[in-house]
Design an enzyme around this catalytic site. Structure first.
Site, PDB file in Angstrom:
ATOM      1  N   PRO A 217       1.204  -0.879  -0.299  1.00 26.00           N
ATOM      2  CG  PRO A 217      -1.360  -1.116   1.464  1.00 26.00           C
ATOM      3  CD  PRO A 217       0.153  -2.433   1.192  1.00 26.00           C
ATOM      4  CE  LYS A 218       6.601   4.606   2.588  1.00 25.98           C
ATOM      5  NZ  LYS A 218       7.832   4.652   1.686  1.00 25.98           N
ATOM      6  CB  VAL A 219       5.616   0.586  -2.216  1.00 22.49           C
ATOM      7  CG1 VAL A 219       6.528   0.316  -3.922  1.00 22.49           C
ATOM      8  CG2 VAL A 219       6.479   0.719  -1.652  1.00 22.49           C
TER       9      VAL A 219
END
Length: 286
Positions: A217-219
């Site tokens: 999710p963050k990437v």
């Protein structure tokens, strides 16, 4: 804003909302480094030095043509950051953060380079991320000379798809080597087309990126925010969750809750808010 060409590059006169320190030290790009005069970096096949002096931005080794065809978009110069700040200034805390990081701009980076760079960034620190990227560029990119120095372009999908796991490991990629190779193969083969992903609505683009090995999710949100113009993207990692819980205790306990809180509070400008808060928090949270 006036643009003037000089013997060493161009000067952008009377530029507002632009600080190289703020832009390059807020965690969004990894190939820009302070050399005592300005920030020297390579984007695409161009090497420039960016410095700031009393409202004027100096781009050494750039022409007016380069600015119009590349750097104008790269530095998001067509966006009115005054309007962005006005829209977010109803939050007193964010208003302080924007005053502190007044010169932040969200870069429009190359999606392919951003994808691999942020796969490398997962569970990593900035000096090591930079070192791995430079190693990959040295081994698989193309050499460019400027100012008695050698620079290397970011490798193409074909370059990294054709590399062996051992070669990628030798560049310091560690367990990410397998992710990098498989993602490069997907992009090189056309299984995933980043130019098409960029045109999708946020949720569809997010889902498409999550299909790439090594993309969580963050990437995915970093790629969407820093290279695909999805300003609603709100990357959340351990640090950002801590920042949000410090500034907004009601933001929730999980990464997902924090992101949904940001969407409710900041809407389609959540990505800008994230960058201002990230930069400001380093001054406030020890």
């Amino acid at each position: 804003m006036e643009i003037k060409e000089t013997s060493y590059g161009i000067v952008l006169k009377n530029v507002k909302h632009f600080s190289p320190v703020h832009i390059f030290e807020c965690g969004q790009a990894f190939r820009w480094n302070w050399d005592g005069i300005g920030y020297v970096g390579i984007a695409g096949n161009r090497v420039i030095r960016v410095s700031y002096d009393g409202g004027n931005v100096l781009l050494e080794n750039a022409s007016i043509e380069d600015y119009g065809s590349f750097w104008k978009h790269y530095f998001d110069m067509e966006r009115d950051y005054g309007q962005v700040k006005d829209a977010l200034s109803c939050d007193p805390l964010l208003e302080r953060a924007m005053e502190y990081g007044w010169g932040i701009r969200i870069l429009n980076q190359d999606p392919w380079e951003a994808l691999i760079s942020f796969i490398i960034s997962a569970n990593n620190n900035i000096p090591r991320i930079k070192k791995i990227i430079e190693n990959l560029a040295f081994e698989f990119g193309k050499r460019i000379e400027w100012g008695d120095r050698d620079f290397y372009t970011f490798p193409s999908p074909a370059d990294l798809a054709g590399a062996s796991i051992e070669q990628l490991m030798a560049c310091g990629c560690g367990y990410r080597a397998d992710y990098i190779k498989k993602t490069a193969e997907m992009v090189d083969s056309g299984e995933i087309r980043l130019d098409q992903v960029a045109k999708l609505p946020y949720q569809e683009a997010y889902k498409a990126l999550m299909a790439c090995p090594g993309v969580g999710p963050k990437v995915a949100d970093c790629v969407l925010l820093f290279s695909m113009g999805k300003t609603e993207a709100f990357p959340v990692d351990v640090w950002i969750k801590r920042v949000m819980q410090y500034f907004y205790p009601e933001s929730g306990d999980t990464n997902r809750q924090v992101k949904e809180f940001a969407w409710q509070k900041f809407g389609h400008l959540a990505g800008f808010a994230q960058q201002y808060l990230f930069y400001y928090a380093r001054e406030c949270i020890r």
